[in-house]
Design a protein around this motif. Structure first.
Motif, PDB file in Angstrom:
ATOM      1  N   GLU A 167       0.843  -1.213   0.000  1.00  0.00           N
ATOM      2  CA  GLU A 167       0.000   0.000   0.000  1.00  0.00           C
ATOM      3  C   GLU A 167       0.874   1.258   0.000  1.00  0.00           C
ATOM      4  N   ASN A 168       1.912   1.248   0.870  1.00  0.00           N
ATOM      5  CA  ASN A 168       2.650   2.489   1.108  1.00  0.00           C
ATOM      6  C   ASN A 168       3.811   2.710   0.154  1.00  0.00           C
ATOM      7  N   SER A 169       4.459   1.633  -0.297  1.00  0.00           N
ATOM      8  CA  SER A 169       5.705   1.853  -1.045  1.00  0.00           C
ATOM      9  C   SER A 169       5.605   1.541  -2.531  1.00  0.00           C
ATOM     10  N   ALA A 170       4.615   0.758  -2.943  1.00  0.00           N
ATOM     11  CA  ALA A 170       4.591   0.373  -4.364  1.00  0.00           C
ATOM     12  C   ALA A 170       3.990   1.490  -5.215  1.00  0.00           C
ATOM     13  N   GLU A 171       4.536   1.631  -6.415  1.00  0.00           N
ATOM     14  CA  GLU A 171       4.041   2.652  -7.339  1.00  0.00           C
ATOM     15  C   GLU A 171       3.438   1.960  -8.551  1.00  0.00           C
ATOM     16  N   GLU A 172       2.592   2.686  -9.265  1.00  0.00           N
ATOM     17  CA  GLU A 172       1.960   2.131 -10.459  1.00  0.00           C
ATOM     18  C   GLU A 172       3.029   1.498 -11.361  1.00  0.00           C
ATOM     19  N   ASN A 173       2.698   0.313 -11.894  1.00  0.00           N
ATOM     20  CA  ASN A 173       3.620  -0.388 -12.800  1.00  0.00           C
ATOM     21  C   ASN A 173       4.726  -1.175 -12.105  1.00  0.00           C
ATOM     22  N   ASP A 174       4.841  -1.043 -10.789  1.00  0.00           N
ATOM     23  CA  ASP A 174       5.836  -1.852 -10.075  1.00  0.00           C
ATOM     24  C   ASP A 174       5.430  -3.327 -10.161  1.00  0.00           C
ATOM     25  N   VAL A 175       6.432  -4.192 -10.062  1.00  0.00           N
ATOM     26  CA  VAL A 175       6.169  -5.640 -10.116  1.00  0.00           C
ATOM     27  C   VAL A 175       6.087  -6.192  -8.698  1.00  0.00           C
ATOM     28  N   VAL A 176       5.124  -7.081  -8.461  1.00  0.00           N
ATOM     29  CA  VAL A 176       5.117  -7.802  -7.187  1.00  0.00           C
ATOM     30  C   VAL A 176       5.147  -9.297  -7.494  1.00  0.00           C
ATOM     31  N   ILE A 177       6.104  -9.997  -6.878  1.00  0.00           N
ATOM     32  CA  ILE A 177       6.200 -11.448  -7.078  1.00  0.00           C
ATOM     33  C   ILE A 177       5.419 -12.137  -5.963  1.00  0.00           C
ATOM     34  N   LEU A 178       4.492 -12.997  -6.347  1.00  0.00           N
ATOM     35  CA  LEU A 178       3.683 -13.748  -5.384  1.00  0.00           C
ATOM     36  C   LEU A 178       3.887 -15.235  -5.630  1.00  0.00           C
ATOM     37  N   HIS A 179       4.050 -16.006  -4.573  1.00  0.00           N
ATOM     38  CA  HIS A 179       4.177 -17.467  -4.735  1.00  0.00           C
ATOM     39  C   HIS A 179       2.756 -18.028  -4.811  1.00  0.00           C
ATOM     40  N   ALA A 180       2.447 -18.756  -5.877  1.00  0.00           N
ATOM     41  CA  ALA A 180       1.065 -19.198  -6.085  1.00  0.00           C
ATOM     42  C   ALA A 180       0.586 -20.149  -4.991  1.00  0.00           C
ATOM     43  N   CYS A 181       1.478 -21.029  -4.529  1.00  0.00           N
ATOM     44  CA  CYS A 181       1.132 -21.936  -3.430  1.00  0.00           C
ATOM     45  C   CYS A 181       2.422 -22.508  -2.847  1.00  0.00           C
ATOM     46  N   ALA A 182       2.334 -23.056  -1.640  1.00  0.00           N
ATOM     47  CA  ALA A 182       3.489 -23.661  -0.970  1.00  0.00           C
ATOM     48  C   ALA A 182       4.704 -22.725  -1.000  1.00  0.00           C
ATOM     49  N   HIS A 183       4.514 -21.551  -0.412  1.00  0.00           N
ATOM     50  CA  HIS A 183       5.557 -20.519  -0.405  1.00  0.00           C
ATOM     51  C   HIS A 183       6.914 -21.112   0.018  1.00  0.00           C
ATOM     52  N   ASN A 184       7.921 -20.818  -0.776  1.00  0.00           N
ATOM     53  CA  ASN A 184       9.291 -21.255  -0.504  1.00  0.00           C
ATOM     54  C   ASN A 184      10.079 -20.078   0.079  1.00  0.00           C
ATOM     55  N   PRO A 185      10.578 -20.102   1.282  1.00  0.00           N
ATOM     56  CA  PRO A 185      10.797 -21.267   2.136  1.00  0.00           C
ATOM     57  C   PRO A 185       9.774 -21.471   3.266  1.00  0.00           C
ATOM     58  N   THR A 186       8.800 -20.584   3.457  1.00  0.00           N
ATOM     59  CA  THR A 186       8.057 -20.635   4.733  1.00  0.00           C
ATOM     60  C   THR A 186       6.991 -21.718   4.790  1.00  0.00           C
ATOM     61  N   GLY A 187       6.483 -22.185   3.631  1.00  0.00           N
ATOM     62  CA  GLY A 187       5.388 -23.157   3.644  1.00  0.00           C
ATOM     63  C   GLY A 187       4.092 -22.528   4.151  1.00  0.00           C
ATOM     64  N   ILE A 188       4.010 -21.198   4.096  1.00  0.00           N
ATOM     65  CA  ILE A 188       2.801 -20.509   4.579  1.00  0.00           C
ATOM     66  C   ILE A 188       2.174 -19.748   3.406  1.00  0.00           C
ATOM     67  N   ASP A 189       0.913 -20.002   3.142  1.00  0.00           N
ATOM     68  CA  ASP A 189       0.207 -19.316   2.056  1.00  0.00           C
ATOM     69  C   ASP A 189      -0.887 -18.432   2.637  1.00  0.00           C
ATOM     70  N   PRO A 190      -1.229 -17.349   1.924  1.00  0.00           N
ATOM     71  CA  PRO A 190      -2.384 -16.553   2.362  1.00  0.00           C
ATOM     72  C   PRO A 190      -3.661 -17.398   2.287  1.00  0.00           C
ATOM     73  N   THR A 191      -4.644 -17.071   3.132  1.00  0.00           N
ATOM     74  CA  THR A 191      -5.959 -17.709   3.012  1.00  0.00           C
ATOM     75  C   THR A 191      -6.677 -17.082   1.808  1.00  0.00           C
ATOM     76  N   GLN A 192      -7.807 -17.651   1.421  1.00  0.00           N
ATOM     77  CA  GLN A 192      -8.541 -17.073   0.284  1.00  0.00           C
ATOM     78  C   GLN A 192      -8.967 -15.629   0.595  1.00  0.00           C
ATOM     79  N   THR A 193      -9.374 -15.378   1.836  1.00  0.00           N
ATOM     80  CA  THR A 193      -9.776 -14.004   2.197  1.00  0.00           C
ATOM     81  C   THR A 193      -8.577 -13.061   2.063  1.00  0.00           C
ATOM     82  N   GLN A 194      -7.402 -13.541   2.501  1.00  0.00           N
ATOM     83  CA  GLN A 194      -6.207 -12.692   2.393  1.00  0.00           C
ATOM     84  C   GLN A 194      -5.820 -12.464   0.927  1.00  0.00           C
ATOM     85  N   TRP A 195      -5.943 -13.528   0.111  1.00  0.00           N
ATOM     86  CA  TRP A 195      -5.629 -13.367  -1.319  1.00  0.00           C
ATOM     87  C   TRP A 195      -6.524 -12.280  -1.940  1.00  0.00           C
TER      88      TRP A 195
END
Ligand code: PMP
Length: 412
Positions: A167-195
């Motif tokens: 919200e605070n630091s990203a600007e229009e056109n910036d890229v955000v990398i999201l792990h689709a599932c089974a986040h490496n290394p944490t093994g923690i994914d957002p819930t559907q509500t968080q997504w």
């Protein structure tokens, strides 16, 4: 200048494998590299892949060049797998074959650096270590920023930190990398509500999303469930061409790997799917991707594409493959349960519930560098310095040994 080049260390996971192979201690355990191992801790060729290999062998195929963007029948199936048959094959999804997931990430970075020209790329903290290196190499002018992802105090997603940073630091056109599932290394994914909340921010700020999908099917045993976030983003923002450009992300790329879910690690098979907003010509953007491929690899390789295509288009092989991903996902799950109960049974200090809550190949243990070092030096157990443990190196024979070693390092 060449004479000033310092010697660089080998990438950590590869260096660990080398050190492990040289270790002669009989009880050594390799929890380093992210590769699936069976209950005997041996390399596992998926039975569906073995059958496809035998079928392909009997076809006496040739070894001609593929077209620059890759094998069209494979690409169609790769799209179907990620997006599901209802959403795939849409005009605004343009796909190419890549050199595994790494090649897809690299091509994504190259494409964005040249044609999107973002100021920043937002990478989760922590992440797969190659994200940093790929964007450093392919997008040298782009600033790499970390967004908080993991909260060590709760051992869960640092959702507020992540969303606040975007919200605070990203600007229009910036890229955000999201792990689709089974986040490496944490093994923690957002819930559907968080997504959904992440999607809202990404659209409002008009960011460009790069989904890294390296564990579809491997994570939960259900390839559709593991693709939920990607399909949600696509159908919410790009499925309806009448949505105004100001209400959707600047675009989206999905980097798809077949290394883990098909066990085709060394065959280097993957795909990149580019999703364009209505203001961008899908065909025009695609031709630029093709040009980049021509300069990098000229055209991709054959075997993995043939293998994946054969499996996904043959009903029997496809259901065999679904069984295979379920086998892998459930073995990892049962290893999680046994490690947790071993640690509890021997009274190792700490709350070990998180091991079962995490998903995918890894457990993010929270062990310190010093503790990881002691595991290696004293107990011959190899894992990444950031505390990431690849669970497939555990089995019924070594889990008690590993639990005792962990107890030794956490209790001192
Ligand atoms: N992205 C992530 C998040 C990964 O964990 C991996 C594999 N470690 C990859 C991409 C790339 O894998 P590969 O190039 O072997 O397909």
């Amino acid at each position: 200048i060449l004479s000033d080049l310092p010697e660089l260390p080998l990438a950590e996971s590869f260096a660990l494998t080398e050190a492990y192979n040289l270790d002669t201690f009989p009880e050594k355990v390799n929890l380093g590299q992210g590769v699936y191992r069976d209950e005997e801790c041996q390399s596992w060729v998926l039975p569906s892949v073995r059958s496809a290999e035998e079928f392909l062998h009997q076809q006496h195929l040739n070894h001609e060049y593929l077209p620059i963007p890759g094998a069209a029948p494979f690409i169609k199936e790769a799209q179907n797998l990620v997006f599901g048959p209802q959403l795939a094959q849409k005009e605004n999804i343009r796909s190419v074959q890549t050199v595994a997931g790494t090649g897809a990430n690299h091509l994504a970075a190259l494409f964005c650096a040249r044609y999107l020209r973002p100021k920043n790329v937002f990478i989760s903290d922590p992440t797969w270590d190659n994200h940093q290196l790929i964007w450093e190499t392919a997008g040298p002018g782009i600033e790499r920023k970390l967004y908080p992802y993991y909260d060590p105090s709760t051992r869960s997603l640092h959702f507020d930190g992540m969303t606040a940073e975007l919200e605070n630091s990203a600007e229009e056109n910036d890229v955000v990398i999201l792990h689709a599932c089974a986040h490496n290394p944490t093994g923690i994914d957002p819930t559907q509500t968080q997504w959904k909340k992440i999607a809202e921010i990404v659209a409002k700020k008009r960011l460009f999303v790069v989904f890294d999908s390296a564990y579809q099917g491997f994570a939960s045993g259900d390839p559709d469930a593991d693709a939920w976030a990607i399909r949600y983003f696509y159908s919410t923002f790009f499925g309806d061409a009448s949505l105004s450009t100001s209400a959707i992300p600047a675009g989206m790329i999905v980097c798809q790997s077949f290394s883990k879910n098909f066990g085709l690690y060394g065959e280097r098979i993957g795909a990149l799917h580019l999703i364009t907003p209505p203001s961008v010509s899908p065909w025009g953007a695609y031709t630029h991707l093709v040009r980049l491929i021509r300069s990098e690899i000229s055209c991709p390789s054959l075997f993995g594409a043939r293998c994946v295509h054969t499996i996904l288009t043959d009903l029997d092989l496809r259901s065999k493959w679904i069984e295979d991903v379920k086998t892998m996902a459930s073995r990892i799950q049962s290893v999680r349960t046994s490690l947790k109960s071993e640690l509890e049974n021997i009274g190792a200090q700490g709350d070990w519930d998180y091991i079962e809550r995490q998903i995918g190949m890894f457990s993010y243990t929270g062990l310190s560098k010093i503790q990881v070092h002691r595991l290696k030096q004293v107990h011959h157990i190899y894992m990444l310095e950031n505390g990431r443990m690849s669970l497939s190196g555990l089995n019924g024979n070594n889990v008690a040994y590993v639990a005792r070693a962990i107890k030794d390092v956490v209790d001192r």
